[in-house]
Design a protein around this motif. Structure first.
Motif: not given
Length: 362
Positions: A51-56, A191-194
């Motif tokens: 539910c959200g937060g993955t950077g779609k 997504t949102k990896s370092p």
């Protein structure tokens, strides 16, 4: 956190019932007992299991940037928390009330892309084709669980810090369906990896994803750019400021806050995802800013929050305030960017040729 764990365990029986319902629904689609529609033009679905937060939205924007120079493109989403009903297409106003914050932001950034919202994605595509008969491709935002339509290409996003294989189904966890849903994806993006990705960590994540032979995996991260004034003016670099109030109404503000803390002093103000700002909220932002006793100060927010703030009936309270939206965009690690671009372009060209041949027999 401890309280949430207690609540989660209390809700575990409900989780089991929800899991059974979702499993049964997916089984009906898999067996062909519930009908899936394939659009007459190629479509790219972007979604997630959580539910959200993955950077779609940044990934949708990446796809539009990649393809809209060559193809006549549209973006279709549900239009979460909009005030309108049914099918709506941007009329040039980029109205949050009509489109929702994410679609309004995309409409403003991509004037050459037709942006529309509709809860029923099949009706949405029909509406787009009726309005734009020369459309060649549609990007479907947040469509992974909308199985009544089958995208030509399915892209699944999962967050580096919170991968789906470490999570559980709602309400015990944060997943909309079980991790088995990953099998419907053609491409998985972590997504949102370092910015600096350890090869061992990458290897371990790929192993945990349990990729199939027909699937490809890529790793992306967020890049932050200059600051754009909410009410017109020139962009400014973050280095122009020493202290900021970071206002966010998104699912996961931690990556942005961490980035800002590396550069400036940060006073965070967090609101819920897709939050509709009230007069008291805006006054509180201004008060927080005025408490900072330095000249090089500003309010910084996300582009998605900026769309809602500009559309707010209380926006005038911010007109004389130094408030900026930070540019957020997707970048890929190492050779992933070139490989991802090639894969998308190749698959879309193949789908266009297939659809053209198919149309000859309709």
């Amino acid at each position: 956190m401890k309280f949430r764990k207690i609540i989660s365990y209390c809700l575990f029986p409900l989780t089991m019932w929800y899991a059974v319902v979702v499993l049964f629904r997916n089984l009906l689609f898999d067996l062909g007992l519930m009908r899936q529609t394939v659009s007459q033009i190629p479509t790219i679905g972007v979604g997630n299991l959580s539910c959200g937060g993955t950077g779609k939205t940044p990934h949708v924007e990446y796809l539009l940037s990649l393809l809209s120079g060559e193809y006549k493109m549209a973006m279709l989403s549900r239009g979460y928390r909009r005030k309108s009903k049914g099918f709506q297409m941007d009329d040039g106003s980029h109205s949050v009330a009509m489109l929702g914050d994410e679609a309004a932001m995309v409409a403003e950034k991509f004037p050459n892309v037709a942006v529309a919202v509709c809860k029923n994605r099949i009706d949405g595509i029909a509406g787009l084709l009726n309005a734009k008969s020369d459309l060649q491709m549609v990007v479907l935002d947040d469509v992974f669980q909308h199985r009544s339509i089958r995208p030509s290409l399915n892209i699944l996003l999962t967050e580096y810090q919170h991968p789906f294989y470490e999570d559980s189904i709602l309400p015990f966890g944060n997943l909309r369906e079980s991790s088995r849903g990953r099998l419907r994806a053609n491409i998985i993006i972590v997504t949102k990896s370092p910015r600096v990705l350890n090869p061992i960590d990458r290897h371990n994540i790929v192993a945990a994803l349990k990729m199939q032979t027909y699937q490809k995996v890529f790793f992306s991260y967020m890049e932050y750019g200059d600051l754009m004034p909410l009410f017109g003016g020139k962009k400014r670099p973050l280095s122009d400021f020493s202290d900021v109030v970071c206002v966010t109404g998104i699912a996961n503000p931690q990556p942005l806050q961490s980035y800002l803390r590396e550069k400036v002093n940060v006073v965070p103000m967090q609101f819920g995802d897709h939050y509709n700002f009230r007069e008291d909220d805006i006054k509180a932002m201004v008060a927080k800013l005025e408490e900072i006793d330095v000249k090089k100060r500003a309010i910084i927010t996300t582009e998605k929050d900026a769309a809602r703030l500009r559309d707010s009936q209380f926006a005038e309270l911010l007109r004389d305030v130094p408030i900026y939206a930070i540019d957020i965009r997707v970048a890929f690690h190492d050779d992933d960017g070139e490989a991802f671009d090639r894969e998308i372009i190749k698959l879309m060209k193949e789908n266009i040729v297939y659809q053209q041949r198919l149309s000859q027999y309709r």
